[in-house]
Write an enzyme that holds these catalytic residues in place. Structure first.
Site, PDB file in Angstrom:
ATOM      1  N   LYS A  81      23.059  12.744  30.403  1.00  0.00           N
ATOM      2  CA  LYS A  81      23.734  13.415  31.513  1.00  0.00           C
ATOM      3  C   LYS A  81      24.302  14.741  31.007  1.00  0.00           C
ATOM      4  CE  LYS A  81      27.279  12.385  35.040  1.00  0.00           C
ATOM      5  NZ  LYS A  81      28.175  11.344  35.590  1.00  0.00           N
ATOM      6  N   SER A 156      27.556  10.037  40.379  1.00  0.00           N
ATOM      7  CA  SER A 156      27.158  11.357  39.955  1.00  0.00           C
ATOM      8  C   SER A 156      26.048  11.380  38.904  1.00  0.00           C
ATOM      9  CB  SER A 156      28.369  12.102  39.395  1.00  0.00           C
ATOM     10  OG  SER A 156      28.865  11.456  38.246  1.00  0.00           O
ATOM     11  N   SER A 180      29.919   6.068  38.886  1.00  0.00           N
ATOM     12  CA  SER A 180      28.816   7.026  38.717  1.00  0.00           C
ATOM     13  C   SER A 180      27.647   6.578  37.859  1.00  0.00           C
ATOM     14  CB  SER A 180      29.349   8.331  38.155  1.00  0.00           C
ATOM     15  OG  SER A 180      29.867   9.097  39.199  1.00  0.00           O
TER      16      SER A 180
HETATM   17  N1  GLN Z   1      31.810   9.027  43.375  1.00  0.00           N
HETATM   18  C1  GLN Z   1      33.072   8.972  42.722  1.00  0.00           C
HETATM   19  C2  GLN Z   1      33.749  10.304  42.836  1.00  0.00           C
HETATM   20  O1  GLN Z   1      33.258  11.110  43.527  1.00  0.00           O
HETATM   21  C3  GLN Z   1      32.893   8.554  41.289  1.00  0.00           C
HETATM   22  C4  GLN Z   1      32.430   9.643  40.404  1.00  0.00           C
HETATM   23  C5  GLN Z   1      32.253   9.217  38.977  1.00  0.00           C
HETATM   24  O2  GLN Z   1      32.285   8.033  38.637  1.00  0.00           O
HETATM   25  N2  GLN Z   1      32.086  10.200  38.112  1.00  0.00           N
HETATM   26  O3  GLN Z   1      34.738  10.558  42.268  1.00  0.00           O
END
Ligand code: GLN
Length: 493
Positions: A81, A156, A180
């Site tokens: 990532k 994400s 994410s």
């Molecule tokens: N979707 C969640 C957010 O928008 C989690 C994001 C994540 O785990 N990085 O914060």
């Protein structure tokens, strides 16, 4: 040979017996990325030259009969990532702010993969600074779901999930602050692990919310994920929250669930807050676990409904603080032509950050301001304690908890426009970050209505991550390991 469909054990066997060389394997994967990634845009940078020179080193060891002296990931194609630093590559966090940033150092989890001989194919797309659940907020354009390219891969870590599901990497690393790794794992039908907070070092991971962030692997089998977690876990003097871990996460994969106590929450089994096909799958999974000899126990998590609210206070507050470093002086995009410093800050951050990042930063700034702090931040911390205690009590009755990963399957690009609707997709994953426990997504087949991948989420007490791996491996014997998405399986370079 379809090298892109193989897991770590088969790739190792083939490399050791010289059926194919590490260079051939790497070239095959790079060829696929070149030919097929334009369909899904999972990669932001392909590190072709360094991958091929790493492969050469592995081949030299194989020729010298020393393959087994190399690490457990020797010759295995992996990808990262783009919030994980790898010296000499861009670490953009999918943001204009860091578009030209080149890492001067390597994250510990990445170094651990390299030390085990992994071959890094490149850096993967994500929601900007990991804020989001669809990978649509990447400043460099969205990633698409290999199961249906009109749909999102989740986020994400959308690039990390989509590349594995498309056979463009064997294992990838993602990060999970509120879901994410697990939610994109669910949307793309791959295994995704958010280890207990402290299992993996966060050194060199661009921070979102430091008390919630954790790095973990995505892979097409539970075993591959366990091998990768073995490689990256453990104490790192550079991250004081990392712990000594001597667990072998592959150790009990073949044990089955006989005698294991699996907790379920009755309201969730009735489908509260989720699509019917997800509810049906969840009940089917529960019955499969029961048939294999697990004891199903009902548990309560009375405060878990407050998780999302607490998260959207704590997350933005920590993010606001962490993102203050992108000030256009020390890091990142600098808007030209400003004579005064405040003007430069303002313009650089307005242009460098996309709308979701600005929203979170402004929210965090407001929530931490004097007078407001006591009303939101402090109670959110108290709620966090209550939620953590709920889990501790629940684990007196069970070894593992079963929940859905996401309330629904992958949605279409552009379909979820309201940010708060997007936030709801993490209803079932956020509580686990709040409590610090481990959680993972296991693919359990396709939905009856959507015909898209559905994931079951297994959650374990803190530092008992081996429990969820054990139950996940049992489910894999029923549902099979994850496959490369049909449109990508036979497609080749
Ligand atoms: N979707 C969640 C957010 O928008 C989690 C994001 C994540 O785990 N990085 O914060």
């Amino acid at each position: 040979m379809d090298l892109h469909t193989l897991g770590i054990a088969d790739l190792r066997r083939g490399l050791r017996s010289k059926e194919f060389s590490a260079t051939e394997l790497t070239q095959a994967m790079l060829g696929r990325i070149e030919a097929l990634d334009p369909k899904i845009h999972s990669y932001l940078e392909v590190t072709k030259d360094s991958a091929l020179s790493q492969a050469k080193e592995v081949d030299a060891a194989i020729q010298a009969g020393a393959y087994d002296d190399l690490g457990i990931l020797a010759g295995i194609p992996v990808a990262l990532k783009d919030n994980l630093n790898l010296k000499g590559t861009h670490t953009t966090c999918a943001s204009r702010m860091l578009e030209s940033y080149v890492s001067p150092y390597t994250a510990t989890c990445v170094q651990n993969m390299l030390d085990q001989g992994a071959i890094v194919l490149g850096k993967l797309n994500m929601d900007e600074f990991a804020f989001g659940g669809s990978t649509e907020s990447s400043a460099f354009g969205p990633t698409r779901n290999p199961w249906d390219t009109d749909r999102v891969p989740g986020g994400s870590s959308g690039g990390s999930a989509a590349s594995v599901a498309a056979g463009l990497a064997t294992v990838t690393l993602g990060s999970d602050t509120g879901g994410s790794i697990r939610q994109p794992g669910s949307f793309c039908g791959v295994v995704g692990v958010k280890p207990t907070y402290g299992v993996v070092s966060r050194y060199g991971v661009v921070a979102f919310a430091s008390s919630l962030d954790q790095v973990g692997p995505l892979a097409r089998s539970v075993e591959d994920a366990a091998i990768a977690l073995n490689a990256i876990s453990g104490r790192d003097p550079l991250d004081c929250t990392s712990q000594h871990i001597d667990t072998d996460f592959t150790a009990n994969l073949a044990e089955g669930v006989k005698g294991m106590r699996i907790g379920v929450i009755p309201e969730f089994m009735e489908g509260e807050g989720m699509d019917d096909e997800v509810r049906d799958k969840l009940n089917e999974v529960m019955n499969e676990l029961k048939n294999m000899g697990a004891e199903i126990v009902e548990i309560e998590l009375p405060n878990v409904h407050a998780s999302l609210s607490a998260y959207y206070v704590l997350g933005p507050c920590e993010a606001f603080s962490n993102l203050a470093r992108f000030d256009s002086v020390r890091y990142g995009y600098r808007d030209p032509g400003h004579k005064d410093l405040n003007g430069q800050y303002e313009a650089s951050r307005s242009v460098g950050f996309g709308p979701e990042v600005r929203r979170r930063v402004m929210l965090g700034s407001y929530l931490l301001s004097s007078g407001v702090y006591d009303t939101y931040y402090y109670p959110a911390q108290q709620i966090r304690t209550l939620i953590t205690q709920d889990y501790v009590r629940a684990y007196e009755k069970c070894d593992c908890i079963l929940m859905p990963t996401s309330p629904y399957t992958a949605f279409k690009l552009g379909e979820v426009k309201d940010p708060t609707a997007m936030y709801l997709s993490d209803t079932f994953t956020i509580p686990i970050n709040i409590a610090g426990n481990g959680g993972m997504n296991v693919p359990v087949g396709l939905g009856n209505d959507s015909h898209l991948p559905i994931g079951a989420q297994l959650i374990c007490p803190a530092f008992k991550d081996e429990n969820m791996f054990r139950a996940a491996a049992a489910l894999e014997t029923v549902y099979g390991s994850a496959c490369v998405a049909p449109d990508f399986e036979k497609a080749g370079a």
